[in-house]
Design a protein around this motif. Structure first.
Motif, PDB file in Angstrom:
ATOM      1  N   ASP A  65       0.831  -1.203   0.000  1.00 27.03           N
ATOM      2  CA  ASP A  65       0.000   0.000   0.000  1.00 27.03           C
ATOM      3  C   ASP A  65       0.869   1.258   0.000  1.00 27.03           C
ATOM      4  N   THR A  66       1.510   1.528  -1.137  1.00 31.91           N
ATOM      5  CA  THR A  66       2.533   2.570  -1.197  1.00 31.91           C
ATOM      6  C   THR A  66       2.242   3.693  -2.185  1.00 31.91           C
ATOM      7  N   ASN A  67       1.186   3.614  -2.957  1.00 32.05           N
ATOM      8  CA  ASN A  67       0.989   4.622  -3.998  1.00 32.05           C
ATOM      9  C   ASN A  67       0.925   6.042  -3.451  1.00 32.05           C
ATOM     10  N   HIS A  68       0.239   6.222  -2.335  1.00 38.20           N
ATOM     11  CA  HIS A  68       0.113   7.576  -1.814  1.00 38.20           C
ATOM     12  C   HIS A  68       1.408   8.055  -1.162  1.00 38.20           C
ATOM     13  N   LEU A  69       2.239   7.127  -0.700  1.00 38.55           N
ATOM     14  CA  LEU A  69       3.573   7.513  -0.239  1.00 38.55           C
ATOM     15  C   LEU A  69       4.391   8.042  -1.411  1.00 38.55           C
ATOM     16  N   HIS A  70       4.265   7.393  -2.557  1.00 40.93           N
ATOM     17  CA  HIS A  70       4.957   7.878  -3.755  1.00 40.93           C
ATOM     18  C   HIS A  70       4.441   9.258  -4.168  1.00 40.93           C
ATOM     19  N   VAL A  71       3.138   9.448  -4.079  1.00 40.29           N
ATOM     20  CA  VAL A  71       2.564  10.745  -4.452  1.00 40.29           C
ATOM     21  C   VAL A  71       3.163  11.858  -3.591  1.00 40.29           C
ATOM     22  N   VAL A  72       3.158  11.648  -2.281  1.00 38.74           N
ATOM     23  CA  VAL A  72       3.639  12.683  -1.366  1.00 38.74           C
ATOM     24  C   VAL A  72       5.135  12.936  -1.538  1.00 38.74           C
ATOM     25  N   THR A  73       5.916  11.869  -1.704  1.00 30.42           N
ATOM     26  CA  THR A  73       7.359  12.063  -1.815  1.00 30.42           C
ATOM     27  C   THR A  73       7.758  12.654  -3.169  1.00 30.42           C
ATOM     28  N   ALA A  86       8.234  -6.411   2.954  1.00 29.56           N
ATOM     29  CA  ALA A  86       6.863  -6.093   3.378  1.00 29.56           C
ATOM     30  C   ALA A  86       5.902  -7.209   2.973  1.00 29.56           C
ATOM     31  N   ILE A  87       6.061  -7.737   1.770  1.00 25.75           N
ATOM     32  CA  ILE A  87       5.179  -8.805   1.287  1.00 25.75           C
ATOM     33  C   ILE A  87       5.410 -10.087   2.081  1.00 25.75           C
ATOM     34  N   ALA A 128      16.643  11.585  -7.405  1.00 23.60           N
ATOM     35  CA  ALA A 128      17.403  11.349  -6.170  1.00 23.60           C
ATOM     36  C   ALA A 128      16.634  11.848  -4.948  1.00 23.60           C
ATOM     37  N   ALA A 129      15.984  13.011  -5.087  1.00 23.63           N
ATOM     38  CA  ALA A 129      15.216  13.557  -3.962  1.00 23.63           C
ATOM     39  C   ALA A 129      14.042  12.654  -3.630  1.00 23.63           C
ATOM     40  N   HIS A 130      13.326  12.192  -4.666  1.00 22.37           N
ATOM     41  CA  HIS A 130      12.210  11.272  -4.410  1.00 22.37           C
ATOM     42  C   HIS A 130      12.697  10.014  -3.725  1.00 22.37           C
ATOM     43  N   HIS A 131      13.797   9.444  -4.212  1.00 17.73           N
ATOM     44  CA  HIS A 131      14.309   8.205  -3.618  1.00 17.73           C
ATOM     45  C   HIS A 131      14.676   8.422  -2.150  1.00 17.73           C
ATOM     46  N   ALA A 132      15.350   9.528  -1.851  1.00 19.71           N
ATOM     47  CA  ALA A 132      15.759   9.794  -0.472  1.00 19.71           C
ATOM     48  C   ALA A 132      14.539   9.967   0.438  1.00 19.71           C
ATOM     49  N   LEU A 133      13.534  10.673  -0.048  1.00 17.02           N
ATOM     50  CA  LEU A 133      12.326  10.880   0.754  1.00 17.02           C
ATOM     51  C   LEU A 133      11.570   9.573   0.963  1.00 17.02           C
ATOM     52  N   TYR A 134      11.427   8.806  -0.117  1.00 16.58           N
ATOM     53  CA  TYR A 134      10.693   7.544  -0.028  1.00 16.58           C
ATOM     54  C   TYR A 134      11.435   6.523   0.831  1.00 16.58           C
ATOM     55  N   ALA A 135      12.757   6.573   0.794  1.00 16.08           N
ATOM     56  CA  ALA A 135      13.566   5.612   1.555  1.00 16.08           C
ATOM     57  C   ALA A 135      13.337   5.714   3.060  1.00 16.08           C
ATOM     58  N   THR A 136      12.845   6.854   3.526  1.00 20.12           N
ATOM     59  CA  THR A 136      12.580   6.976   4.961  1.00 20.12           C
ATOM     60  C   THR A 136      11.457   6.055   5.411  1.00 20.12           C
ATOM     61  N   TYR A 137      10.701   5.503   4.458  1.00 16.37           N
ATOM     62  CA  TYR A 137       9.599   4.589   4.783  1.00 16.37           C
ATOM     63  C   TYR A 137       9.978   3.118   4.618  1.00 16.37           C
ATOM     64  N   PHE A 138      11.179   2.824   4.174  1.00 16.11           N
ATOM     65  CA  PHE A 138      11.540   1.457   3.806  1.00 16.11           C
ATOM     66  C   PHE A 138      11.277   0.436   4.911  1.00 16.11           C
ATOM     67  N   SER A 186       8.628  -1.227 -11.281  1.00 17.49           N
ATOM     68  CA  SER A 186       9.613  -0.197 -11.610  1.00 17.49           C
ATOM     69  C   SER A 186      10.599  -0.002 -10.472  1.00 17.49           C
ATOM     70  N   ALA A 187      10.333  -0.617  -9.320  1.00 17.19           N
ATOM     71  CA  ALA A 187      11.249  -0.525  -8.182  1.00 17.19           C
ATOM     72  C   ALA A 187      12.482  -1.383  -8.428  1.00 17.19           C
ATOM     73  N   ASN A 188      13.576  -0.997  -7.800  1.00 18.20           N
ATOM     74  CA  ASN A 188      14.796  -1.787  -7.915  1.00 18.20           C
ATOM     75  C   ASN A 188      15.656  -1.590  -6.672  1.00 18.20           C
ATOM     76  N   GLY A 189      16.718  -2.346  -6.581  1.00 12.61           N
ATOM     77  CA  GLY A 189      17.687  -2.166  -5.507  1.00 12.61           C
ATOM     78  C   GLY A 189      17.082  -2.258  -4.124  1.00 12.61           C
ATOM     79  N   ALA A 190      17.479  -1.311  -3.273  1.00  6.47           N
ATOM     80  CA  ALA A 190      17.032  -1.309  -1.884  1.00  6.47           C
ATOM     81  C   ALA A 190      15.526  -1.146  -1.769  1.00  6.47           C
ATOM     82  N   GLU A 191      14.930  -0.400  -2.714  1.00  2.41           N
ATOM     83  CA  GLU A 191      13.480  -0.215  -2.691  1.00  2.41           C
ATOM     84  C   GLU A 191      12.760  -1.535  -2.928  1.00  2.41           C
ATOM     85  N   LEU A 192      13.198  -2.281  -3.927  1.00  4.38           N
ATOM     86  CA  LEU A 192      12.582  -3.579  -4.201  1.00  4.38           C
ATOM     87  C   LEU A 192      12.776  -4.524  -3.031  1.00  4.38           C
TER      88      LEU A 192
END
Length: 224
Positions: free
Chosen positions: A17-25, A123-124, A73-83, A111-117
């Protein structure tokens, strides 16, 4: 002739359930760069790879490539705080295990990769049944091009008529249609049913739990 079957899943908005986290970041990344992009527009673009998302939202070929790199890079850094606290959708892991128990090869196409994937897979919590994953880094073109779905299907070693792709965006459905697999949609990403159906969804479920509850009467039951 192969008897194998592939159940291919998008991840963001489909299993987690991450779509809205992506929107905000993404919104915050744009804000930091002095760009105003409405959240409703960002929401409709979620599911595209970073470069394609920027093309879709900002348009034009005259953008400064350095700005694109900074935005990603900014999106990745912001989103990574939720990992460490990404929330799997209810029954997501159970759905994958149920399909695996019925003989389906489980592959992720994201479309995710690396640490995000890696964070999404944690989570799954179903790595015991996931054969593998393809990301935007593995293909020339991301969704809505068929490349991610095709590569995931080829990883499982099945033809298109023996594969089902489950996703939550119009990009997912278009990619599935273009590869010839059965497109199945879920509403858990927040995209309207009508949009998903217009993009080619064969059937639409509320979320993974809804699909799991109706698995024996679903399109999965029709492919033996």
């Amino acid at each position: 002739m192969t008897t194998k079957r592939a159940a291919i899943f998008d991840v963001d908005g489909t299993l987690v359930d991450t779509n809205h986290l992506h929107v905000v970041t993404w919104w915050e990344a744009f804000r930091q760069a002095g760009r105003h992009v409405p959240m409703r527009d960002i929401h409709r673009a979620v599911g595209l790879s970073g470069g394609d998302l920027l093309d879709h939202l900002l348009g034009g070929d005259d953008r400064d490539p350095d700005e694109d790199e900074q935005l990603v890079a900014a999106h990745h850094a912001l989103y990574a705080t939720y990992f460490e606290r990404l929330p799997a959708l209810a029954a997501a892991g159970d759905l994958l295990r149920a399909l695996s128990g019925r003989g389906w090869e489980i592959v992720l196409a994201t479309s995710a990769n690396g640490a995000e994937l890696s964070a999404l897979r944690r989570a799954i919590d179903a790595d015991d049944v996931i054969l593998g994953a393809t990301s935007a880094d593995d293909v020339a073109d991301g969704k809505p091009a068929p490349d991610p779905v095709r590569q995931a299907r080829e990883l499982a070693g099945v033809p298109s008529e023996r594969a089902v792709f489950v996703g939550d965006t119009v990009w997912d459905m278009k990619a599935a249609v273009r590869d010839g697999v059965v497109p199945v949609a879920v509403l858990s990403g927040g995209i309207p049913r009508a949009d998903l159906e217009s993009a080619g969804a064969h059937v639409v479920y509320r979320d993974p739990a809804d699909l799991l509850g109706r698995l024996d009467s679903s399109v999965f039951a029709g492919i033996q």
